[in-house]
Scaffold this motif. Structure first.
Motif, mmCIF file in Angstrom:
data_model
loop_
_atom_site.group_PDB
_atom_site.id
_atom_site.type_symbol
_atom_site.label_atom_id
_atom_site.label_comp_id
_atom_site.label_asym_id
_atom_site.label_seq_id
_atom_site.Cartn_x
_atom_site.Cartn_y
_atom_site.Cartn_z
ATOM 1 N N GLY A 79 -2.755 6.266 4.424
ATOM 2 C CA GLY A 79 -2.977 6.510 3.013
ATOM 3 C C GLY A 79 -2.577 7.885 2.533
ATOM 4 N N GLU A 80 -2.065 8.722 3.463
ATOM 5 C CA GLU A 80 -1.650 10.081 3.103
ATOM 6 C C GLU A 80 -0.137 10.161 2.982
ATOM 7 O OE1 GLU A 80 -3.697 12.667 2.397
ATOM 8 O OE2 GLU A 80 -5.340 11.210 2.588
ATOM 9 N N VAL B 208 4.304 7.452 4.401
ATOM 10 C CA VAL B 208 2.868 7.302 4.167
ATOM 11 C C VAL B 208 2.212 6.845 5.455
ATOM 12 C CG1 VAL B 208 1.092 6.053 2.875
ATOM 13 C CG2 VAL B 208 3.196 6.777 1.718
ATOM 14 N N SER C 238 1.487 6.478 -7.229
ATOM 15 C CA SER C 238 0.372 7.222 -7.836
ATOM 16 C C SER C 238 0.546 8.733 -7.720
ATOM 17 C CB SER C 238 -0.949 6.809 -7.173
ATOM 18 O OG SER C 238 -1.000 7.252 -5.821
ATOM 19 N N LYS C 239 1.664 9.189 -7.122
ATOM 20 C CA LYS C 239 1.823 10.618 -6.842
ATOM 21 C C LYS C 239 2.716 11.356 -7.830
ATOM 22 C CE LYS C 239 -0.805 10.372 -3.244
ATOM 23 N NZ LYS C 239 -2.165 10.955 -3.281
ATOM 24 N N THR D 222 0.697 3.899 -3.034
ATOM 25 C CA THR D 222 0.370 5.305 -2.753
ATOM 26 C C THR D 222 1.405 6.229 -3.374
ATOM 27 O OG1 THR D 222 -0.771 4.762 -0.691
ATOM 28 C CG2 THR D 222 0.033 7.017 -0.926
ATOM 29 N N ARG E 63 0.830 -1.208 0.000
ATOM 30 C CA ARG E 63 0.000 0.000 0.000
ATOM 31 C C ARG E 63 0.870 1.266 0.000
ATOM 32 N NH1 ARG E 63 -3.449 -3.514 3.133
ATOM 33 N NH2 ARG E 63 -5.422 -3.784 2.000
ATOM 34 N N THR E 64 1.962 1.228 0.746
ATOM 35 C CA THR E 64 2.887 2.366 0.740
ATOM 36 C C THR E 64 3.441 2.593 -0.664
ATOM 37 O OG1 THR E 64 3.516 2.015 3.047
ATOM 38 C CG2 THR E 64 5.043 3.276 1.688
#
Length: 329
Positions: free
Chosen positions: A179-180, A176, A134-135, A131, A127-128
Motif C-alpha cells: 500500500g506504500e 507500490v 490517489s497520489k 493507490t 489496488r496498485t
C-alpha cells in the motif's frame, strides 16, 4: 479524496461462459469480488461505458473513453480505467495524445486472470492503480503487477504471464508495495489548460518487414491507406536487393507518411547507423526513434487526423508530445 473507476470490460471484467471467458461484470461488481470497499479512506465511484473484450476495441472507442475522462476531470482527484490487456497499450497511448495537460492521475489497469477466478491478479492491480490515482501525479499511466508506467511507453510483452507489461526505453514511474508508493522517476508535469483533441484517422496500416516482402504488395497498400507504419529490422533499413522494396517505399513516401519502427523491443530506430538505413532516410522514411510500436501507430493516426501533409506529419511524429519519444540531441 474522490476516485472514479471507468469500466470498459476486458479480462478483469470477464466470467466463464460456454464459449470461453467474456466481459460481463460491471465496475461495481469487480470491486465487490475484489473485496475493495467504496469507502475505505477513498470515496470510489464508478461509471461503465463499455463492456468489451479489448480485442474488439476500435479507435472510435478511444474517443468514447477520452470523452468520459474529459467530462469527469474536474469532479475527481484521480481516475482509474479498467481495460482488457490485449489493446491496453494502444488505448493508453491514444489517450495520451488526445488528452493533454491532464491535471490529475488517469491510470489504466486490467488483469491477466479474470476477477472471478482463484488467484486472479485483478485485486492486486486494482489496488496498485487506486493507490497511485490517489497520489496526485498528473498524467496518463498504466498500473500492472505493482508497477506504474507512463502511458506512452508501455507494451504488452507476454501473452499469458502476470507480469505482462513493461516500460520500453523509459524508466518505471513508481511501484507500490504494501500500500506504500515508492517513486522512481518523475516525468515532466503537464502545464497549461486541459486539451481534449480526439481527431483521428484510423486508415493507417502496420506492416512487418519480412524477407521476401513484395514491393507490389507494399505499393498496393500505399494506394488506399493514408499512412503506413513499417516495422523493420534492428536499427532500421529497407531491402533493395532482388526485390527492390526501397523503390516502392520511396514512391509511397512521396505522397503519404511512412514511419519506420523496429521489431526489436528495446533501443529504437537509428536510420543513420547503417547504409540501408541512410537509404531509407533518403527515400523519405520518417524514423520513429525510440517510440513503442503502439505509440507509433496511435500517434500517426492522431497526426493524420490533423493534416495529410507529409512534412507536417513528419514534424508531429518527430516532436515529443506526451513523453513518447526521446528528443534527439
Amino acid at each position: 479524496m474522490r476516485i472514479l473507476i471507468i469500466g470498459t470490460g476486458g479480462t478483469i471484467a470477464s466470467a466463464r461462459t460456454e464459449k470461453g471467458y467474456k466481459a460481463a461484470l460491471s465496475a461495481d461488481e469487480i470491486l465487490e469480488v475484489a473485496g475493495i470497499k467504496k469507502r475505505n479512506g477513498l470515496i470510489i465511484e464508478t461509471e461503465d461505458i463499455l463492456n468489451l473484450d479489448s480485442t474488439l476495441i476500435q479507435p472510435e472507442d478511444w474517443v468514447t473513453i477520452g470523452e468520459a475522462v474529459f467530462r469527469n476531470l474536474s469532479d475527481y482527484d484521480g481516475i482509474v480505467i479498467t481495460h482488457g490487456t490485449d489493446t491496453l497499450a494502444y488505448t493508453s497511448s491514444a489517450l495520451s495524445f488526445m488528452l493533454r495537460n491532464v491535471p490529475i492521475p488517469v491510470v489504466l489497469t486490467g488483469s491477466m486472470l479474470p476477477i472471478t477466478e482463484p488467484k486472479s491478479d485483478a485485486p492486486r492491480n486494482l489496488r496498485t492503480a487506486l493507490t497511485f490515482a490517489s497520489k496526485g501525479f498528473p498524467g496518463i499511466y498504466v498500473a500492472f503487477m505493482d508497477k506504474i508506467m507512463l502511458g506512452t511507453r508501455v507494451s504488452k510483452v507476454h501473452s499469458l504471464g502476470l507480469n505482462a507489461f513493461q516500460s520500453i526505453n523509459y524508466p518505471d514511474i513508481a511501484y507500490v508495495k504494501g500500500g506504500e508508493l515508492k517513486v522512481l522517476h518523475r516525468p515532466e508535469v503537464p502545464q497549461g489548460e486541459v486539451i481534449f483533441d480526439p481527431l483521428l484517422d484510423p486508415n493507417v496500416v502496420h506492416i512487418r518487414l519480412t524477407p521476401g516482402l513484395s514491393p507490389e504488395v507494399f505499393s498496393s497498400i500505399g494506394e488506399w491507406s493514408h499512412g503506413i507504419v513499417l516495422e523493420g529490422y534492428g536499427a532500421g533499413g529497407i531491402p533493395y536487393r532482388k526485390r527492390n522494396l526501397l523503390k516502392a517505399v520511396e514512391r509511397v513516401a512521396g505522397e503519404k507518411p511512412v514511419v519506420m519502427t523496429t521489431q526489436a523491443v528495446y533501443g529504437g530506430v537509428d536510420l543513420t547507423r547503417y547504409e540501408v538505413g541512410r537509404r531509407a532516410l533518403e527515400a523519405g522514411i520518417i524514423p520513429a526513434g525510440d517510440m513503442t510500436k503502439e505509440a507509433t501507430l496511435t500517434k500517426l493516426m492522431w497526426a493524420l487526423g490533423h493534416t495529410a501533409d507529409v512534412a507536417e506529419v513528419r514534424e508531429i511524429m518527430e516532436r515529443n508530445i506526451a513523453g513518447e519519444i526521446t528528443p534527439r540531441g
